[in-house]
Design a protein around this motif. Sequence first.
Motif, mmCIF file in Angstrom:
data_model
loop_
_atom_site.group_PDB
_atom_site.id
_atom_site.type_symbol
_atom_site.label_atom_id
_atom_site.label_comp_id
_atom_site.label_asym_id
_atom_site.label_seq_id
_atom_site.Cartn_x
_atom_site.Cartn_y
_atom_site.Cartn_z
ATOM 1 N N THR A 1 1.007 -1.284 -0.036
ATOM 2 C CA THR A 1 -0.068 -0.046 -0.123
ATOM 3 C C THR A 1 0.778 1.241 0.099
ATOM 4 O OG1 THR A 1 -1.399 -1.312 1.512
ATOM 5 C CG2 THR A 1 -2.152 0.773 0.962
ATOM 6 N N LEU A 2 1.854 1.336 0.589
ATOM 7 C CA LEU A 2 2.956 2.416 0.605
ATOM 8 C C LEU A 2 3.343 2.501 -0.728
ATOM 9 C CD1 LEU A 2 4.936 2.155 4.247
ATOM 10 C CD2 LEU A 2 2.979 3.735 3.544
ATOM 11 N N ARG B 1 1.934 1.818 -3.587
ATOM 12 C CA ARG B 1 0.955 2.158 -4.247
ATOM 13 C C ARG B 1 0.595 3.830 -3.864
ATOM 14 N NH1 ARG B 1 -3.722 -2.545 -3.789
ATOM 15 N NH2 ARG B 1 -2.608 -3.879 -5.788
ATOM 16 N N ALA B 2 0.675 4.472 -2.872
ATOM 17 C CA ALA B 2 0.342 5.346 -2.136
ATOM 18 C C ALA B 2 1.413 6.469 -2.935
ATOM 19 C CB ALA B 2 0.621 5.755 -0.575
ATOM 20 N N ALA B 3 2.660 5.887 -3.022
ATOM 21 C CA ALA B 3 3.631 6.892 -3.648
ATOM 22 C C ALA B 3 3.586 7.045 -5.197
ATOM 23 C CB ALA B 3 5.350 6.247 -3.385
#
Lengths: 269, 258
Positions: free
Chosen positions: A163-164, A166-168
Amino acid sequence: MKTFFLTIWSGYVRLTARWPSIGSIAPFIPLIAAWWIITELQIFPRVFLPGPVDVVRSFGTLVYTGILPEYLQDSMVRLVVGAFWGIVLGIPLGIFIGLSPRAHTVLWPPLLFFQAIGDIAWLPILVIWFGYGLTTMTVIIVYTVIFPVVLNTVLGVRSTSITLHRAALSLGASRARLLWEVVLPGALPNIITGLRNGLGYGWRALIATEIIVGTSGIGFLMFDARRGGSLVEVLLGMIILGILWYIVDAWILAPLERATGQRWGLVTQ
Amino acid sequence: MGVGDAVKNLVIRNLSKTYFDVYAGTQVTAVRDVSLNVPESEFISIVGPSGCGKSTILNMIAGFIPHSSGEILVGGKPVNGPGPDRGVVFQSFALFPWRTVLENVAFGPKMRGVGKVEREKIAHEFLALAKLSEAAGRYPNELSGGMQQRVGVARALANEPDVLLMDEPFASVDAQTRMTLQEELTRIWEAKRPTVIFITHDVAEAVFLANRVVALSKGKVLDEIEVDLPRPRVWDDLHENEQFKSLTARVLQLVRSA
């Protein structure tokens, strides 16, 4: 009686909170006292177990003649050079294996295979290849440092949430920025743990290597003294090893760990 | 402003997602022939039970997973992987633990190459909007769940995306905080009017927030319901509002009957 001990204990806790260095030194006082008493009582012959006074005297002589500072420097330089290459090679390799499932599939089994071949097990072949000298010692230390660094880096990279990533990416990070902004900091606490283990093993491997192939260094000092039948220098060497590692771990590696993973809440305190 | 000058809308045509389930050994259809038209500045909620395919739809719009067939157009451009034109707010917040709140919010502008002074100005502006100014220098793990998700919303908005995608963003905070966050979100939406796709399984939440609710079940759109409740919306007013109650009942019936 119970309150009396508790009062003393609370006084000690407050004292060490104020001067942490006392907390590092105080636990050794009973140890040294016991050693001193045992040697003074002459339970074992002096030749087998020299006392603290003899060791301190020998320390003074070796510092005065310049042998100890020189050997110490040799050992430290070897450790630093070995650790440097272990880090420079280990972290990128760990990130590569951590990010690529294919690389993981192919490289993981040989990695575990070579990790199992202990550092010292390489000595006979390395001595034939590189002779008695710095190259052999550096290879041994790099070999020792690199495995904990690689294995922990892989663990760190793989444990960073997708998820991190993807967030970036959805905030506009390129693949290269992702590496620097997410993958590396996410793996950092594990990398430091790997470094801490790796340097610990490396330090031990260095001494063992110096004992076998060295011509200088703390390990050589100890082995050379044994040849001369003087246990004083052997004990001195052992104490120096302990103190040096304590300094590296407590003053450099542990604070590094506190400043990263613990600060970010990635590892429990 | 924004990343492009294109219209900030979202068009989905005949979107499907099938994948091969290696354990079952069969082809599974998670999303079946979904079409949606979200004009600029509209707030739509996609509501449905767990496993109805709503998160799959959002992940395809975000570009995190490829779609099997159909089209996704954001501002007229087809989606091909993740990009800054689609801001995402995650259920698990997904804040960077090694960055302060301010740096998290400034992350998008930083990736765009905005200088430090300018991007911190932007970040402060959006932190103020999310009522987080006093938390700017703290690390995410020092904040409550509700505050972390405010940071998540501020971070996504600070990048001025064409479309804001929210994946059950309030599902992991407590009920009281959730109501406050829902009211905050409607307030922020009115201030900035972003185009929003909001995924949730909570029917009341879907109706409370949106202009339009899309009811989803088994990967298919059941119906779309217009929500013309007056704004600003606050729970104290809507709890007893007959229109809100009947809309909620209708959506609930739809989702449950399928």
